[in-house]
Design an enzyme around this catalytic site. Structure first.
Site, PDB file in Angstrom:
ATOM      1  N   ARG A  68       0.835  -1.204   0.000  1.00 51.43           N
ATOM      2  CA  ARG A  68       0.000   0.000   0.000  1.00 51.43           C
ATOM      3  C   ARG A  68       0.873   1.259   0.000  1.00 51.43           C
ATOM      4  O   ARG A  68       0.553   2.260  -0.644  1.00 51.43           O
ATOM      5  CB  ARG A  68      -0.897  -0.033   1.247  1.00 51.43           C
ATOM      6  N   ILE A  95      -8.742   5.360   0.464  1.00 53.90           N
ATOM      7  CA  ILE A  95      -8.245   6.354   1.413  1.00 53.90           C
ATOM      8  C   ILE A  95      -6.841   6.749   0.947  1.00 53.90           C
ATOM      9  O   ILE A  95      -6.018   5.877   0.677  1.00 53.90           O
ATOM     10  CB  ILE A  95      -8.159   5.755   2.838  1.00 53.90           C
ATOM     11  N   LEU A  96      -6.603   8.033   0.840  1.00 53.97           N
ATOM     12  CA  LEU A  96      -5.286   8.496   0.398  1.00 53.97           C
ATOM     13  C   LEU A  96      -4.319   8.463   1.577  1.00 53.97           C
ATOM     14  O   LEU A  96      -4.695   8.733   2.717  1.00 53.97           O
ATOM     15  CB  LEU A  96      -5.398   9.906  -0.167  1.00 53.97           C
ATOM     16  N   ASN A 108     -13.007  16.004  -0.056  1.00 54.44           N
ATOM     17  CA  ASN A 108     -13.713  14.747  -0.271  1.00 54.44           C
ATOM     18  C   ASN A 108     -15.215  15.022  -0.188  1.00 54.44           C
ATOM     19  O   ASN A 108     -15.648  15.938   0.508  1.00 54.44           O
ATOM     20  CB  ASN A 108     -13.287  13.754   0.819  1.00 54.44           C
ATOM     21  N   HIS A 110     -19.154  13.150   0.381  1.00 59.27           N
ATOM     22  CA  HIS A 110     -19.760  11.945   0.949  1.00 59.27           C
ATOM     23  C   HIS A 110     -21.286  12.089   0.939  1.00 59.27           C
ATOM     24  O   HIS A 110     -21.801  13.142   1.314  1.00 59.27           O
ATOM     25  CB  HIS A 110     -19.258  11.751   2.388  1.00 59.27           C
ATOM     26  N   ASP A 142      -8.755  13.558   5.701  1.00 60.21           N
ATOM     27  CA  ASP A 142      -7.631  13.220   6.568  1.00 60.21           C
ATOM     28  C   ASP A 142      -7.399  11.716   6.453  1.00 60.21           C
ATOM     29  O   ASP A 142      -7.943  11.070   5.551  1.00 60.21           O
ATOM     30  CB  ASP A 142      -7.857  13.713   8.010  1.00 60.21           C
ATOM     31  N   ALA A 143      -6.621  11.150   7.370  1.00 65.32           N
ATOM     32  CA  ALA A 143      -6.226   9.745   7.220  1.00 65.32           C
ATOM     33  C   ALA A 143      -7.354   8.777   7.562  1.00 65.32           C
ATOM     34  O   ALA A 143      -7.229   7.575   7.327  1.00 65.32           O
ATOM     35  CB  ALA A 143      -5.006   9.469   8.092  1.00 65.32           C
ATOM     36  N   ASP A 146     -13.813   9.323   6.172  1.00 70.92           N
ATOM     37  CA  ASP A 146     -14.835  10.377   6.277  1.00 70.92           C
ATOM     38  C   ASP A 146     -14.808  11.077   7.629  1.00 70.92           C
ATOM     39  O   ASP A 146     -15.854  11.433   8.181  1.00 70.92           O
ATOM     40  CB  ASP A 146     -16.235   9.798   5.992  1.00 70.92           C
TER      41      ASP A 146
HETATM   42  C1  GRF Z   1     -21.012  10.210  -4.722  1.00 73.64           C
HETATM   43  O1  GRF Z   1     -22.264  10.171  -4.078  1.00 73.64           O
HETATM   44  C2  GRF Z   1     -19.884  10.197  -3.725  1.00 73.64           C
HETATM   45  O2  GRF Z   1     -20.116  10.959  -2.597  1.00 73.64           O
HETATM   46  C3  GRF Z   1     -19.866   8.736  -3.377  1.00 73.64           C
HETATM   47  O3  GRF Z   1     -20.010   8.086  -4.618  1.00 73.64           O
HETATM   48  C4  GRF Z   1     -20.734   8.929  -5.487  1.00 73.64           C
HETATM   49  C5  GRF Z   1     -19.891   9.158  -6.708  1.00 73.64           C
HETATM   50  O4  GRF Z   1     -20.677   9.557  -7.774  1.00 73.64           O
HETATM   51  N1  GRF Z   1     -18.688   8.363  -2.655  1.00 73.64           N
HETATM   52  P1  GRF Z   1     -20.034  10.003  -9.170  1.00 73.64           P
HETATM   53  O5  GRF Z   1     -18.997   8.939  -9.542  1.00 73.64           O
HETATM   54  O6  GRF Z   1     -19.431  11.360  -9.003  1.00 73.64           O
HETATM   55  O7  GRF Z   1     -21.189   9.992 -10.125  1.00 73.64           O
END
Ligand code: GRF
Length: 209
Positions: A68, A95-96, A108, A110, A142-143, A146
């Site tokens: 990784r 995760i970066l 990011n 979510h 962050d690490a 979410d």
């Molecule tokens: C988004 O809802 C993002 O938050 C989640 O996956 C979806 C990605 O959608 N992790 P797209 O690939 O931008 O259409």
């Protein structure tokens, strides 16, 4: 006006959030443009969207690296080659690691109202919990999974009879607008982080002139 902020966008799937950023950056007053798109897999619509827009792409499969840490270093080098002001993880399902997070601010997105329902199944988990309001969150990565400081959020009502796909589509409509709006404000106005509190404005983070 200062030159456009350079965005590197990371994707793993359909890339509709990427498309929203590509569309927004067609207007010079947006203040940012997508200079490269990275992915952890081939054959996804997100990469096709980048190619159609004439944006360079790079792909790094985790399976191609002995560890990784090697993958982390490789993707950080790919990102760095495009000299981003901001990296956007837009549906990127990895995760970066420190080589990227220590070098660049990473935004990011979510599809839930964090800190509720983090992880890969935020929409499914919110539905299963029976919440009546969910939404989307744009955060600094962050690490953790979410766990980064929240930049902005918007609520979406759960409707009777919603399934995961329907609810996710309604969230994504809001999420795309929120991401585009938030990233634009960050590159145009800068941002500050105090503890967990992010404030856009004052030109500290993200100065690109
Ligand atoms: C988004 O809802 C993002 O938050 C989640 O996956 C979806 C990605 O959608 N992790 P797209 O690939 O931008 O259409």
């Amino acid at each position: 006006m200062s030159k456009a902020g350079r965005l590197v966008v990371l994707v793993s799937g359909s890339g509709t959030n990427l498309q929203a950023l590509l569309d927004a950056s067609a207007d010079p007053s947006y203040g940012a443009r997508v200079v490269a798109v990275g992915a952890d897999r081939d054959g996804i619509e997100g990469l096709a969207r980048a190619s159609r827009a004439g944006v360079p792409t790079f792909v790094r499969h985790l399976r191609d690296f002995p560890s990784r840490a090697d993958w982390d270093a490789a993707i950080a080098a790919d990102i760095a080659a495009h000299k981003p002001d901001l990296v956007i993880s837009a549906g990127f399902m990895k995760i970066l690691g420190a080589p990227t997070l220590d070098a660049f601010p990473v935004v990011n997105t979510h599809p839930a109202l964090l800190p509720s329902f983090p992880g890969a199944h935020g929409v499914r988990d919110a539905l299963a919990h029976g919440v009546k309001v969910t939404g989307c969150t744009v955060m600094l990565a962050d690490a953790g999974v979410d766990t980064g400081p929240i930049i902005d959020q918007e609520a979406v009502r759960v409707l009777p009879g919603d399934d995961e796909a329907e609810l996710h589509e309604r969230i994504k409509t809001v999420e795309r607008r929120l991401l585009v709006d938030t990233v634009g404000r960050m590159v145009r106005e800068g941002w500050t982080v105090s503890g967990r509190v992010v404030r856009i404005g004052n030109h500290i983070g993200g100065e690109n002139s």
